[in-house]
Motif scaffolding. Structure first.
Motif, mmCIF file in Angstrom:
data_model
loop_
_atom_site.group_PDB
_atom_site.id
_atom_site.type_symbol
_atom_site.label_atom_id
_atom_site.label_comp_id
_atom_site.label_asym_id
_atom_site.label_seq_id
_atom_site.Cartn_x
_atom_site.Cartn_y
_atom_site.Cartn_z
ATOM 1 N N LEU A 93 71.882 -1.471 38.996
ATOM 2 C CA LEU A 93 72.986 -2.314 38.860
ATOM 3 C C LEU A 93 73.100 -3.668 39.570
ATOM 4 C CD1 LEU A 93 75.371 0.684 39.892
ATOM 5 C CD2 LEU A 93 75.066 -0.295 37.504
ATOM 6 N N THR A 94 73.783 -4.578 39.135
ATOM 7 C CA THR A 94 73.871 -5.811 39.693
ATOM 8 C C THR A 94 75.436 -6.055 39.689
ATOM 9 O OG1 THR A 94 71.893 -6.989 38.862
ATOM 10 C CG2 THR A 94 73.555 -8.329 39.715
ATOM 11 N N PRO A 95 76.304 -6.204 40.909
ATOM 12 C CA PRO A 95 77.522 -6.252 41.017
ATOM 13 C C PRO A 95 78.164 -7.617 40.542
ATOM 14 C CG PRO A 95 76.693 -6.391 43.224
ATOM 15 C CD PRO A 95 75.657 -6.216 42.031
ATOM 16 N N PRO A 96 79.417 -7.407 40.363
ATOM 17 C CA PRO A 96 80.012 -8.726 40.076
ATOM 18 C C PRO A 96 80.439 -9.552 41.207
ATOM 19 C CG PRO A 96 81.687 -7.049 39.961
ATOM 20 C CD PRO A 96 80.454 -6.153 40.047
ATOM 21 N N PRO A 97 80.612 -11.014 40.925
ATOM 22 C CA PRO A 97 80.642 -11.755 42.301
ATOM 23 C C PRO A 97 81.771 -11.131 43.295
ATOM 24 C CG PRO A 97 80.637 -12.931 40.154
ATOM 25 C CD PRO A 97 80.793 -11.457 39.934
ATOM 26 N N GLY A 98 81.261 -11.247 44.433
ATOM 27 C CA GLY A 98 82.263 -10.699 45.602
ATOM 28 C C GLY A 98 82.213 -9.258 45.870
ATOM 29 N N HIS A 99 81.501 -8.467 45.184
ATOM 30 C CA HIS A 99 81.329 -7.094 45.269
ATOM 31 C C HIS A 99 80.042 -6.705 45.676
ATOM 32 C CE1 HIS A 99 85.476 -7.124 43.915
ATOM 33 N NE2 HIS A 99 85.671 -6.011 43.940
ATOM 34 N N ALA A 100 79.874 -5.320 45.751
ATOM 35 C CA ALA A 100 78.261 -4.898 46.109
ATOM 36 C C ALA A 100 78.402 -3.560 45.678
ATOM 37 C CB ALA A 100 77.955 -5.050 47.524
ATOM 38 N N ILE A 101 76.887 -2.971 45.276
ATOM 39 C CA ILE A 101 76.754 -1.749 45.009
ATOM 40 C C ILE A 101 76.434 -0.896 46.557
ATOM 41 C CG2 ILE A 101 75.387 -0.208 43.947
ATOM 42 C CD1 ILE A 101 76.666 -2.052 42.122
ATOM 43 N N LYS A 102 77.001 0.195 46.791
ATOM 44 C CA LYS A 102 77.389 0.719 48.225
ATOM 45 C C LYS A 102 75.984 1.496 48.103
ATOM 46 C CE LYS A 102 79.398 1.798 51.867
ATOM 47 N NZ LYS A 102 78.206 2.318 52.586
ATOM 48 N N THR A 103 75.347 1.317 49.127
ATOM 49 C CA THR A 103 74.355 2.456 49.552
ATOM 50 C C THR A 103 74.739 3.192 51.212
ATOM 51 O OG1 THR A 103 72.925 0.956 50.598
ATOM 52 C CG2 THR A 103 72.451 1.402 48.192
ATOM 53 N N GLU A 104 74.342 4.202 51.387
ATOM 54 C CA GLU A 104 74.651 5.049 52.505
ATOM 55 C C GLU A 104 73.296 4.803 53.504
ATOM 56 O OE1 GLU A 104 77.645 5.616 52.473
ATOM 57 O OE2 GLU A 104 78.041 5.940 50.265
ATOM 58 N N GLY A 105 73.772 4.574 54.657
ATOM 59 C CA GLY A 105 72.752 4.259 55.558
ATOM 60 C C GLY A 105 71.772 5.586 55.903
ATOM 61 N N THR A 106 72.588 6.590 55.569
ATOM 62 C CA THR A 106 71.462 7.918 55.906
ATOM 63 C C THR A 106 70.827 8.121 54.637
ATOM 64 O OG1 THR A 106 71.752 10.190 56.517
ATOM 65 C CG2 THR A 106 73.374 9.476 54.995
ATOM 66 N N ASN A 107 70.609 7.550 53.530
ATOM 67 C CA ASN A 107 70.075 7.488 52.331
ATOM 68 C C ASN A 107 69.909 6.404 51.609
ATOM 69 O OD1 ASN A 107 68.796 8.467 49.975
ATOM 70 N ND2 ASN A 107 70.208 10.022 49.601
ATOM 71 N N MET A 108 69.043 5.570 52.012
ATOM 72 C CA MET A 108 68.925 4.144 51.175
ATOM 73 C C MET A 108 67.372 3.713 51.675
ATOM 74 S SD MET A 108 71.023 1.526 53.595
ATOM 75 C CE MET A 108 70.501 -0.118 53.032
ATOM 76 N N ALA A 109 66.953 2.646 50.715
ATOM 77 C CA ALA A 109 65.736 2.286 50.877
ATOM 78 C C ALA A 109 65.648 0.678 50.453
ATOM 79 C CB ALA A 109 64.539 2.931 50.213
ATOM 80 N N VAL A 110 64.917 -0.513 51.131
ATOM 81 C CA VAL A 110 64.960 -1.820 50.867
ATOM 82 C C VAL A 110 63.666 -2.244 50.880
ATOM 83 C CG1 VAL A 110 66.020 -3.905 51.020
ATOM 84 C CG2 VAL A 110 67.383 -1.956 51.640
ATOM 85 N N ARG A 111 63.233 -2.933 49.976
ATOM 86 C CA ARG A 111 62.104 -3.801 50.237
ATOM 87 C C ARG A 111 61.801 -4.500 51.627
ATOM 88 N NH1 ARG A 111 59.474 -3.541 45.094
ATOM 89 N NH2 ARG A 111 60.512 -3.296 43.304
ATOM 90 N N ARG A 112 60.700 -4.466 52.043
ATOM 91 C CA ARG A 112 60.687 -4.961 53.556
ATOM 92 C C ARG A 112 60.771 -6.667 53.404
ATOM 93 N NH1 ARG A 112 57.804 -7.124 57.481
ATOM 94 N NH2 ARG A 112 57.964 -5.961 59.438
ATOM 95 N N TRP A 113 60.198 -7.091 52.388
ATOM 96 C CA TRP A 113 60.381 -8.512 52.320
ATOM 97 C C TRP A 113 61.832 -9.068 52.179
ATOM 98 C CZ3 TRP A 113 62.163 -11.692 48.394
ATOM 99 C CH2 TRP A 113 62.139 -11.059 47.238
#
Length: 420
Positions: free
Chosen positions: A150-170
């Motif tokens: 998903l890519t959200p509309p302007p001003g919004h975001a896709i919610k991930t939970e801090g207890t279950n998420m991953a992000v590219r390090r760079w």
């Protein structure tokens, strides 16, 4: 296909028993290319070090009440291409990373988030959500099995939970990690907003599942009764300053106060709080809001790359999954057998089902196996039938199939077996 190297970061403070259970679960992941980084206070470091497999952890001592700063320390220590996060009061299903990391095969995916099960081990605590500039989350409908990018509309975001998420390090490095002005609450949501602002795509991965127990701490008791709301107030005010137009902030603040008032009044009606506790909680909320309105915003963190390389954790899940079935009689012997099989490297689920219609509960045990209890005729899903006629053998097989994709499938496929 070669699995991406993943750094799993766990932050802990004041909850050594919860941390020990979380690490026991992480040690049994089916993924084969991950490292475990623990950023914890002295009691947490001692708890982690006491585990028999602790020599493969990266342990970092940190004793400040700031989850964002602790996570940034973990990111700086990470050598994986992707950094995954789980709370110390959560336990992952064995295939958690297999599912959570799969969407990163798409180079457009910068982040991923999974689904979270609550303390009964059955009901969803959080699934797919989007979030707006006021920090309020809204449910999303996604494919119940496949990842949705998903890519959200302007001003919004896709919610991930801090207890279950991953992000590219760079990406984390480029964005400056977590904003350390968020000591607790909305820390990952602020990161979600910055990911969206940068045009990055996020994958929602329903089969990447963790169980989240809501352990006791300075802000809530073991029964989830509110103790202090100051961090919620403070982080909310900081979040609005960063993401919400000034004209909309008063309404957002009024909505937050109203929602938290309803929350604590309901807890008072449920017998969890005394009237003085309600007053103190709401007073702490207002104090936090005032602090957040005036505190200076903190510059982005500097994320460095660790120098000593990737420390791959040799997973303890080395043998095929095993399922055990029994009732109340002989349960002690079955639990001892489950613990022994887990020690041997099996992913073990023990179904102890009585001849009743009791609702089911699922718990990961300190000995390293999953325990599901309840009645043969009882409900195991919130929207399931209250009573279902069955036998112990048929019901346990039905339950096994229900969770096979998150508990068994990857080890089965590695060994040539059928996927669940």
């Amino acid at each position: 296909m070669q699995q991406l190297p993943v750094s799993v970061v766990v932050v802990s403070r004041g909850r050594p028993d919860s941390l020990r259970l979380c690490l026991t679960g992480l040690a049994r992941l089916h993924y084969r290319n991950f490292e475990i980084i623990v950023v914890a206070d002295p009691s947490g470091i001692d708890a982690a070090r006491a585990l028999p497999f602790s020599y493969d952890f990266r342990l970092i001592s940190y004793d400040e009440p700031n989850i964002s700063a602790a996570r940034n320390i973990g990111i700086s220590a990470a050598a994986g291409e992707v950094v995954a996060f789980i709370d110390d009061d959560a336990v992952p299903e064995p295939t958690w990373l297999n599912h959570l990391i799969a969407p990163f095969d798409d180079p457009d995916v910068a982040a991923a988030g999974g689904f979270v099960i609550g303390r009964n081990g059955i009901s969803w605590q959080w699934t797919a959500r989007s979030v707006g500039p006021d920090g309020e989350a809204t449910p999303l409908t996604v494919d119940p099995v496949r990842p949705t990018i998903l890519t959200p509309p302007p001003g919004h975001a896709i919610k991930t939970e801090g207890t279950n998420m991953a992000v590219r390090r760079w990406v984390l490095k480029k964005l400056g990690g977590f904003d350390e002005g968020f000591r607790f609450y909305l820390d990952e949501t602020d990161l979600n907003m910055r990911l969206a602002r940068g045009g990055y795509a996020t994958a929602i991965v329903p089969l990447a599942v963790v169980h989240h127990a809501y352990a006791a701490g300075p802000r809530r008791a073991a029964n989830r009764a509110v103790k202090d709301l100051s961090d919620i107030g403070r982080s909310s005010a900081v979040f609005w300053r960063k993401h919400l137009p000034h004209a909309a902030r008063a309404a957002a603040e009024a909505a937050l106060i109203s929602a938290q008032r309803r929350r604590v009044l309901q807890q008072m009606r449920d017998g969890l709080l005394e009237p003085r506790d309600v007053r103190n909680a709401l007073r702490s909320l207002r104090a936090g809001l005032e602090d957040g309105r005036t505190t200076p915003l903190i510059p982005s963190a500097q994320i460095a790359r660790r120098q000593d390389g990737f420390r791959r954790f040799p997973s303890l899940a080395t043998r095929p999954p095993v399922n055990l079935v029994g009732g109340p009689f002989g349960s002690a012997a079955l639990q001892a057998q489950a613990a022994e099989l887990a020690q041997q490297g099996h992913t073990v689920t023990l179904y102890l089902l009585s001849a009743t219609a009791l609702y089911h509960h699922v718990r990961f045990q300190p000995e390293g196996y999953w325990l599901q209890t309840g009645g043969i005729f009882g409900r195991s899903l919130r929207d399931g039938a209250v009573f279902q006629l069955s036998t112990r053998k048929k019901r346990s097989e039905k339950e096994r199939l229900r969770v096979a994709r998150v508990r068994e499938s990857h080890l089965n496929s590695e060994r040539g077996g059928a996927k669940g």
